[in-house]
Design a protein around this motif. Structure first.
Motif, PDB file in Angstrom:
ATOM      1  N   LYS A  37      28.676 -64.934  -1.302  1.00 35.00           N
ATOM      2  CA  LYS A  37      29.187 -63.687  -0.743  1.00 35.00           C
ATOM      3  C   LYS A  37      29.537 -62.693  -1.840  1.00 35.00           C
ATOM      4  O   LYS A  37      29.527 -61.496  -1.629  1.00 35.00           O
ATOM      5  N   ASP A  38      29.842 -63.197  -3.026  1.00 42.15           N
ATOM      6  CA  ASP A  38      30.238 -62.354  -4.160  1.00 42.15           C
ATOM      7  C   ASP A  38      29.060 -61.921  -5.022  1.00 42.15           C
ATOM      8  O   ASP A  38      29.265 -61.292  -6.062  1.00 42.15           O
ATOM      9  N   ASP A  39      27.838 -62.259  -4.628  1.00 41.13           N
ATOM     10  CA  ASP A  39      26.657 -61.908  -5.424  1.00 41.13           C
ATOM     11  C   ASP A  39      26.430 -60.404  -5.380  1.00 41.13           C
ATOM     12  O   ASP A  39      26.129 -59.840  -4.343  1.00 41.13           O
ATOM     13  N   PHE A  40      26.571 -59.750  -6.515  1.00 44.71           N
ATOM     14  CA  PHE A  40      26.393 -58.300  -6.572  1.00 44.71           C
ATOM     15  C   PHE A  40      24.947 -57.918  -6.848  1.00 44.71           C
ATOM     16  O   PHE A  40      24.564 -56.772  -6.677  1.00 44.71           O
ATOM     17  N   ASN A  41      24.131 -58.855  -7.268  1.00 44.06           N
ATOM     18  CA  ASN A  41      22.773 -58.554  -7.712  1.00 44.06           C
ATOM     19  C   ASN A  41      21.765 -58.681  -6.573  1.00 44.06           C
ATOM     20  O   ASN A  41      20.826 -59.460  -6.632  1.00 44.06           O
ATOM     21  N   ILE A  42      21.978 -57.940  -5.508  1.00 44.69           N
ATOM     22  CA  ILE A  42      21.034 -57.892  -4.402  1.00 44.69           C
ATOM     23  C   ILE A  42      20.687 -56.429  -4.135  1.00 44.69           C
ATOM     24  O   ILE A  42      21.525 -55.546  -4.336  1.00 44.69           O
ATOM     25  N   PRO A  43      19.459 -56.145  -3.756  1.00 45.53           N
ATOM     26  CA  PRO A  43      19.028 -54.745  -3.592  1.00 45.53           C
ATOM     27  C   PRO A  43      19.924 -53.909  -2.689  1.00 45.53           C
ATOM     28  O   PRO A  43      20.069 -52.716  -2.900  1.00 45.53           O
ATOM     29  N   ARG A  44      20.538 -54.521  -1.719  1.00 47.87           N
ATOM     30  CA  ARG A  44      21.417 -53.772  -0.817  1.00 47.87           C
ATOM     31  C   ARG A  44      22.590 -53.153  -1.589  1.00 47.87           C
ATOM     32  O   ARG A  44      23.036 -52.052  -1.292  1.00 47.87           O
ATOM     33  N   ASN A  45      23.070 -53.861  -2.611  1.00 51.02           N
ATOM     34  CA  ASN A  45      24.220 -53.386  -3.389  1.00 51.02           C
ATOM     35  C   ASN A  45      23.820 -52.690  -4.683  1.00 51.02           C
ATOM     36  O   ASN A  45      24.465 -51.728  -5.096  1.00 51.02           O
ATOM     37  N   THR A  46      22.822 -53.198  -5.346  1.00 52.72           N
ATOM     38  CA  THR A  46      22.353 -52.609  -6.605  1.00 52.72           C
ATOM     39  C   THR A  46      20.840 -52.452  -6.516  1.00 52.72           C
ATOM     40  O   THR A  46      20.095 -53.397  -6.772  1.00 52.72           O
ATOM     41  N   PRO A  47      20.359 -51.273  -6.126  1.00 49.70           N
ATOM     42  CA  PRO A  47      18.922 -51.067  -5.971  1.00 49.70           C
ATOM     43  C   PRO A  47      18.162 -51.366  -7.263  1.00 49.70           C
ATOM     44  O   PRO A  47      18.697 -51.236  -8.361  1.00 49.70           O
ATOM     45  N   LYS A  48      16.914 -51.795  -7.103  1.00 55.42           N
ATOM     46  CA  LYS A  48      16.070 -52.052  -8.264  1.00 55.42           C
ATOM     47  C   LYS A  48      15.865 -50.762  -9.038  1.00 55.42           C
ATOM     48  O   LYS A  48      15.756 -49.689  -8.455  1.00 55.42           O
ATOM     49  N   SER A  49      15.830 -50.872 -10.340  1.00 50.94           N
ATOM     50  CA  SER A  49      15.575 -49.681 -11.153  1.00 50.94           C
ATOM     51  C   SER A  49      14.134 -49.734 -11.644  1.00 50.94           C
ATOM     52  O   SER A  49      13.599 -50.797 -11.942  1.00 50.94           O
ATOM     53  N   ARG A  50      13.522 -48.605 -11.713  1.00 46.96           N
ATOM     54  CA  ARG A  50      12.128 -48.496 -12.137  1.00 46.96           C
ATOM     55  C   ARG A  50      12.014 -47.407 -13.190  1.00 46.96           C
ATOM     56  O   ARG A  50      12.725 -46.395 -13.137  1.00 46.96           O
ATOM     57  N   LEU A  51      11.106 -47.615 -14.131  1.00 49.30           N
ATOM     58  CA  LEU A  51      10.787 -46.559 -15.086  1.00 49.30           C
ATOM     59  C   LEU A  51       9.948 -45.512 -14.366  1.00 49.30           C
ATOM     60  O   LEU A  51       9.210 -45.817 -13.430  1.00 49.30           O
ATOM     61  N   SER A  52      10.014 -44.300 -14.824  1.00 49.32           N
ATOM     62  CA  SER A  52       9.222 -43.234 -14.197  1.00 49.32           C
ATOM     63  C   SER A  52       7.739 -43.446 -14.503  1.00 49.32           C
ATOM     64  O   SER A  52       7.374 -44.078 -15.497  1.00 49.32           O
ATOM     65  N   GLU A  53       6.883 -42.899 -13.651  1.00 46.44           N
ATOM     66  CA  GLU A  53       5.438 -43.006 -13.867  1.00 46.44           C
ATOM     67  C   GLU A  53       5.046 -42.375 -15.191  1.00 46.44           C
ATOM     68  O   GLU A  53       4.149 -42.866 -15.885  1.00 46.44           O
ATOM     69  N   GLU A  54       5.709 -41.296 -15.584  1.00 46.49           N
ATOM     70  CA  GLU A  54       5.397 -40.630 -16.843  1.00 46.49           C
ATOM     71  C   GLU A  54       5.675 -41.530 -18.036  1.00 46.49           C
ATOM     72  O   GLU A  54       5.019 -41.461 -19.066  1.00 46.49           O
ATOM     73  N   THR A  55       6.643 -42.396 -17.913  1.00 50.63           N
ATOM     74  CA  THR A  55       6.977 -43.333 -18.987  1.00 50.63           C
ATOM     75  C   THR A  55       5.962 -44.459 -19.063  1.00 50.63           C
ATOM     76  O   THR A  55       5.608 -44.932 -20.141  1.00 50.63           O
ATOM     77  N   ILE A  56       5.461 -44.897 -17.922  1.00 49.75           N
ATOM     78  CA  ILE A  56       4.571 -46.052 -17.869  1.00 49.75           C
ATOM     79  C   ILE A  56       3.118 -45.686 -18.166  1.00 49.75           C
ATOM     80  O   ILE A  56       2.440 -46.362 -18.927  1.00 49.75           O
ATOM     81  N   PHE A  57       2.618 -44.608 -17.573  1.00 47.86           N
ATOM     82  CA  PHE A  57       1.199 -44.270 -17.648  1.00 47.86           C
ATOM     83  C   PHE A  57       0.931 -43.162 -18.664  1.00 47.86           C
ATOM     84  O   PHE A  57       1.717 -42.238 -18.805  1.00 47.86           O
ATOM     85  N   THR A  58      -0.195 -43.307 -19.344  1.00 47.16           N
ATOM     86  CA  THR A  58      -0.658 -42.289 -20.293  1.00 47.16           C
ATOM     87  C   THR A  58      -2.056 -41.879 -19.900  1.00 47.16           C
ATOM     88  O   THR A  58      -2.915 -42.744 -19.652  1.00 47.16           O
ATOM     89  N   LYS A  59      -2.308 -40.586 -19.822  1.00 44.06           N
ATOM     90  CA  LYS A  59      -3.656 -40.116 -19.503  1.00 44.06           C
ATOM     91  C   LYS A  59      -4.511 -40.179 -20.755  1.00 44.06           C
ATOM     92  O   LYS A  59      -4.094 -39.801 -21.835  1.00 44.06           O
ATOM     93  N   ALA A  60      -5.736 -40.666 -20.568  1.00 37.48           N
ATOM     94  CA  ALA A  60      -6.652 -40.772 -21.699  1.00 37.48           C
ATOM     95  C   ALA A  60      -7.456 -39.510 -21.850  1.00 37.48           C
ATOM     96  O   ALA A  60      -7.704 -38.780 -20.943  1.00 37.48           O
TER      97      ALA A  60
END
Length: 60
Positions: A37-60
């Motif tokens: 019940k005390d688990d704080f690490n669930i998406p309902r309480n702490t949403p997943k974080s993602r890097l932005s697309e600009e950080t991940i992808f590079t145009k060739a």
């Protein structure tokens, strides 16, 4: 035998639990149990974080 995507060493499990001598071979590992019940690490309480697309992808 190759480690799985979670870097699990099935050979090490076979050796640790002496599985071949018992006629068994580790194929996978399944975790089971219940959520605290005390688990704080669930998406309902702490949403997943993602890097932005600009950080991940590079145009060739």
């Amino acid at each position: 035998m190759r480690p799985s995507s979670t870097n699990l060493q099935l050979k090490a499990l076979n050796e640790e639990f002496i599985l071949p001598e018992k006629g068994y071979t580790a194929l996978a590992v399944v975790a089971f149990g219940y959520r605290s019940k005390d688990d704080f690490n669930i998406p309902r309480n702490t949403p997943k974080s993602r890097l932005s697309e600009e950080t991940i992808f590079t145009k060739a």
